[in-house]
Design a protein around this motif. Structure first.
Motif, short mmCIF file in Angstrom:
data_model
loop_
_atom_site.label_atom_id
_atom_site.label_comp_id
_atom_site.label_asym_id
_atom_site.label_seq_id
_atom_site.Cartn_x
_atom_site.Cartn_y
_atom_site.Cartn_z
N GLN A 8 -2.00 10.61 1.95
CA GLN A 8 -1.41 9.42 2.56
C GLN A 8 -2.28 8.25 2.09
OE1 GLN A 8 1.42 9.53 4.52
NE2 GLN A 8 1.39 7.32 4.35
N LEU A 9 -1.82 7.55 1.06
CA LEU A 9 -2.64 6.53 0.41
C LEU A 9 -3.08 5.41 1.35
CD1 LEU A 9 -0.88 6.37 -3.05
CD2 LEU A 9 -3.21 7.14 -2.61
N ASP A 10 -2.27 5.04 2.32
CA ASP A 10 -2.67 3.95 3.22
C ASP A 10 -3.74 4.38 4.22
OD1 ASP A 10 -1.03 5.53 4.77
OD2 ASP A 10 0.21 3.88 5.50
N GLU A 11 -4.09 5.66 4.23
CA GLU A 11 -5.16 6.14 5.09
C GLU A 11 -6.48 6.29 4.35
OE1 GLU A 11 -3.76 9.73 6.93
OE2 GLU A 11 -2.21 8.67 8.07
N ILE A 12 -6.48 6.05 3.04
CA ILE A 12 -7.69 6.13 2.23
C ILE A 12 -8.35 4.75 2.19
CG2 ILE A 12 -8.57 6.55 -0.11
CD1 ILE A 12 -6.24 8.51 -0.47
N ALA A 13 -9.66 4.73 2.37
CA ALA A 13 -10.39 3.46 2.35
C ALA A 13 -10.29 2.80 0.98
CB ALA A 13 -11.85 3.70 2.70
N SER A 14 -10.07 1.49 0.99
CA SER A 14 -9.99 0.71 -0.23
C SER A 14 -11.40 0.42 -0.74
CB SER A 14 -9.26 -0.60 0.07
OG SER A 14 -9.24 -1.42 -1.05
N GLN A 15 -11.55 0.41 -2.07
CA GLN A 15 -12.85 0.06 -2.65
C GLN A 15 -12.66 -0.86 -3.84
OE1 GLN A 15 -14.12 4.13 -3.34
NE2 GLN A 15 -13.84 3.89 -5.52
N ARG A 16 -13.67 -1.68 -4.10
CA ARG A 16 -13.62 -2.65 -5.20
C ARG A 16 -13.71 -1.91 -6.52
NH1 ARG A 16 -11.67 -7.25 -6.82
NH2 ARG A 16 -13.09 -8.93 -7.20
N CYS A 17 -12.98 -2.39 -7.52
CA CYS A 17 -13.02 -1.86 -8.87
C CYS A 17 -12.87 -3.02 -9.85
CB CYS A 17 -11.93 -0.81 -9.07
SG CYS A 17 -10.26 -1.47 -9.10
N PRO A 18 -13.04 -2.82 -11.15
CA PRO A 18 -12.93 -3.93 -12.10
C PRO A 18 -11.59 -4.67 -12.07
CG PRO A 18 -13.96 -2.07 -13.16
CD PRO A 18 -13.46 -1.59 -11.82
N CYS A 19 -10.54 -4.01 -11.61
CA CYS A 19 -9.21 -4.64 -11.57
C CYS A 19 -8.91 -5.32 -10.25
CB CYS A 19 -8.13 -3.60 -11.85
SG CYS A 19 -8.19 -2.96 -13.51
N GLY A 20 -9.63 -5.00 -9.22
CA GLY A 20 -9.35 -5.56 -7.89
C GLY A 20 -9.80 -4.59 -6.82
N PHE A 21 -8.82 -3.96 -6.15
CA PHE A 21 -9.12 -2.97 -5.10
C PHE A 21 -8.27 -1.73 -5.34
CE2 PHE A 21 -10.23 -7.02 -3.29
CZ PHE A 21 -11.45 -6.75 -2.68
N THR A 22 -8.84 -0.57 -5.07
CA THR A 22 -8.14 0.69 -5.30
C THR A 22 -8.34 1.65 -4.14
OG1 THR A 22 -7.82 2.49 -6.88
CG2 THR A 22 -10.07 1.74 -6.56
N ARG A 23 -7.34 2.48 -3.93
CA ARG A 23 -7.43 3.61 -3.01
C ARG A 23 -7.23 4.84 -3.88
NH1 ARG A 23 -6.09 1.89 2.50
NH2 ARG A 23 -5.66 -0.35 2.43
N ARG A 24 -8.24 5.71 -3.93
CA ARG A 24 -8.24 6.83 -4.87
C ARG A 24 -8.07 8.16 -4.15
NH1 ARG A 24 -13.40 4.36 -8.08
NH2 ARG A 24 -12.21 2.74 -9.18
N ALA A 25 -7.03 8.88 -4.54
CA ALA A 25 -6.73 10.18 -3.94
C ALA A 25 -7.11 11.29 -4.91
CB ALA A 25 -5.26 10.28 -3.59
N PHE A 26 -7.48 12.42 -4.36
CA PHE A 26 -7.77 13.65 -5.10
C PHE A 26 -9.02 13.54 -5.98
CE2 PHE A 26 -2.97 13.35 -5.03
CZ PHE A 26 -2.85 13.97 -3.80
#
Length: 77
Positions: A8-26
């Motif tokens: 459930q991607l909206d339950e994963i904490a967002s983190q900063r990345c070179p493109c902006g913000f990402t939620r990474r699963a698996f």
């Protein structure tokens, strides 16, 4: 053991990345196959590349332009 994973991607904490913000699963040490990223591209996105990673992009709605090492693409939606 099942041959699929659920998230459930909206339950994963967002983190900063070179493109902006990402939620990474698996993202697990025992999963070398693939990960799934929900990306929120920001105006300060930085060009970057990966030496040992293949990225797959799915554009839901993103008017603008993005660049890959092969060519530039324009999105109309």
């Amino acid at each position: 053991m099942s041959n699929y994973l659920l998230t459930q991607l909206d339950e994963i904490a967002s983190q900063r990345c070179p493109c902006g913000f990402t939620r990474r699963a698996f993202v697990e040490p025992d999963n070398p196959t693939a990960t799934l990223h929900l990306l929120d591209v920001q105006t300060d996105a930085q060009t970057h590349y990966h030496k040992t990673l293949t990225e797959i992009y799915l554009s839901w709605k993103a008017p603008g332009k993005w660049n890959s090492t092969a060519h530039a693409c324009r999105s109309s939606r």
